[in-house]
Design a protein around this motif. Structure first.
Motif, PDB file in Angstrom:
ATOM      1  N   GLN A  15      -5.583   4.654  -2.963  1.00  0.00           N
ATOM      2  CA  GLN A  15      -6.719   4.276  -2.129  1.00  0.00           C
ATOM      3  C   GLN A  15      -7.907   3.879  -2.984  1.00  0.00           C
ATOM      4  N   ARG A  44       0.828  -1.204   0.000  1.00  0.00           N
ATOM      5  CA  ARG A  44       0.000   0.000   0.000  1.00  0.00           C
ATOM      6  C   ARG A  44       0.874   1.271   0.000  1.00  0.00           C
ATOM      7  N   PHE A  85      -7.388   0.278  -4.214  1.00  0.00           N
ATOM      8  CA  PHE A  85      -7.606  -0.735  -3.179  1.00  0.00           C
ATOM      9  C   PHE A  85      -9.086  -0.824  -2.790  1.00  0.00           C
TER      10      PHE A  85
END
Length: 496
Positions: free
Chosen positions: A77, A64, A80
């Protein structure tokens, strides 16, 4: 079916409507007092990603971080979030229920609920993610086991606890332990009375290296289980606890004679005969005896104390044509043995009324019931990186053989091993791992994986949200393929 796009599935789960479950003697029973055998799969890669499931190297938080550096925080973000959205939908639940399976184990990472820089505040975003999944399962009459798979500091020495190191610091800091107690209190309050929650799995595969007075590993684990049981019961007196044994859910020797109330004790029953490296399962009588002896050793605690058994994880790793020298013919021959191993394990669980959750529901092609299509945008993008990982042996689950790196590691490990005395060669916990295995976990699966992980992030550089959506949608059910023989074996077992 090799493709799932046109597959037909039922609209609801089989069996009696879900109701609050509880433990009665050796059985799990529903609100009507009827015995329930939980049969399902783990939804790894969803709210707790893993390198071999999702395709990156090393640890989730590193992946991440690398993606945020390359894409920017907002777009990373977004990617994901969309991957999570597509990973499990109603189509997945319908497919799952159509096989007669009745329970999904949802591993989740503490990071969805706790910000390490603001640990006293439970993030509501985590509940939104779990609620969506529980609500989908409820529509298809599926129970859910909530499995805390990664905690602050790491409850074990492996990648799936997302610590970034090979040391389980959770056991060394009371602050970490307290944070997780607070998290479970919040989860218990949130799901109190929910009939679709089968129960809570407080820690996945704990590996506590502290010894009790008898020299058994797990002293701090036993004490923490006593704490978390009281904390959960104060907020939710009804749901079952699914209690993993120490040392990766295989050792109960430090556990007290008196079991925790309304608790099911959980083993993980992987057989190395179902993995690419080492002895392969041939179905001999000796191997069958070995499988049964391993299972009986793990469940000895439960049998003596008259409590139910839940096998929270098991399952072979399957061969793919492009990963073996003999192509499709060799892969089919290898997988025939792996499926035979699976059938033998399932027969043991049927005979012993053991509830189970196979690992895994969905991945990029190693052992999932369904897997991302190799022709999908995501797999076409990351395939060169996956091949590099396999060549370097960076994922323990994804290592087909060590030939490509043995010229690097064998002399390195041998040289280091020569400096370690025989007396102390097996002093590092878990002692079942050799010195070489400990070195591999540090060097290959942590250090090298973190460095090489940047190569994957770079493949996403410059991509806009429309492209990221297309990549994330590769995980959608309609874009995946099914492992036909595996699914058929599970369907037949559930019908019996």
């Amino acid at each position: 079916m090799s493709s799932l796009q046109n597959g037909s599935v039922s609209s609801s789960g089989k069996g009696p409507p879900c109701s609050l479950l509880c433990v009665r003697g050796r059985d799990i029973v529903n609100a009507s007092g009827n015995k329930i055998i939980l049969k399902g799969a783990g939804l790894g890669g969803f709210l707790n990603m893993e390198n071999f499931i999702n395709g990156y190297a090393g640890h989730e938080h590193e992946f991440r971080t690398q993606m945020a550096e390359v894409l920017g925080k907002d777009k990373a973000q977004y990617f994901f979030d969309r991957m999570i959205h597509h990973f499990f939908t109603e189509e997945d639940a319908a497919f799952f229920a159509s096989h007669g399976l009745n329970c999904i184990r949802i591993p989740f990472n503490y990071r969805h609920f706790i910000d390490d820089l603001n640990p006293d505040v439970i993030k509501l975003d985590g509940f939104a993610l779990l609620d969506r999944c529980v609500e989908i399962c409820a529509k298809y009459n599926l129970y859910v086991v909530l499995d805390l798979h990664a905690v602050p500091g790491g409850q074990n020495q492996d990648w799936h606890s997302d610590s970034g190191i090979t040391r389980a610091l959770f056991w060394e800091f009371k602050d970490f332990q307290d944070r997780v107690i607070t998290l479970w209190e919040a989860v218990a309050r949130h799901y109190r009375g929910n009939p679709f929650i089968a129960g809570y799995n407080p820690l996945n595969e704990p590996a506590d290296p502290t010894k009790d007075a008898n020299g058994h590993y797990g002293a701090r684990l036993v004490a923490w289980y006593a704490r978390v049981e009281k904390a959960i019961r104060a907020n939710d007196p009804d749901h079952i606890l699914f209690i993993d044994g120490n040392t990766y859910a295989m050792d109960f020797r430090a556990f007290p004679d008196e079991p925790l109330p309304n608790s099911v004790y959980a083993i993980h029953d992987y057989s190395m005969m179902g993995f690419p490296i080492g002895e392969q399962y041939e179905g001999t009588e000796q191997q069958k005896k070995q499988l049964r002896a391993s299972f009986e050793r793990k469940v000895e605690f439960m049998k003596k104390r008259g409590v139910p058994v839940w096998n929270g994880e098991f399952g072979p790793v399957y061969a793919s044509p492009h990963k073996v020298k003999g192509g499709e013919a060799e892969a089919n021959e290898v997988n025939k043995k792996r499926f035979a191993l699976l059938k033998e394990q399932l027969s043991i669980y049927r005979e012993t009324n053991t509830s189970w959750s196979i690992w895994l529901y969905k991945d990029i092609g190693y052992q999932g019931m369904v897997y991302v299509d190799p022709a999908s945008p995501y797999m076409k993008l990351i395939q060169p990186f996956v091949e590099k990982k396999e060549r370097l042996g960076l994922d323990f689950w994804g290592v087909v053989n060590k030939d490509s790196v043995k010229h690097i590691y064998e002399p390195f490990i041998a040289g280091l091993r020569a400096e370690i005395s025989e007396k102390h060669a097996r002093t590092k916990y878990p002692k079942v791992w050799t010195f070489g295995r400990h070195v591999e976990r540090v060097v290959r699966e942590c250090l090298m994986s973190e460095y090489v992980g940047w190569d994957l992030a770079e493949l996403f550089r410059g991509k806009e949200k429309e492209e990221l959506e297309e990549l994330a949608a590769s995980f959608a059910f309609k874009n995946c393929k099914g492992r036909e023989e595996l699914n058929n074996i599970l369907r037949i077992d559930c019908a019996n």
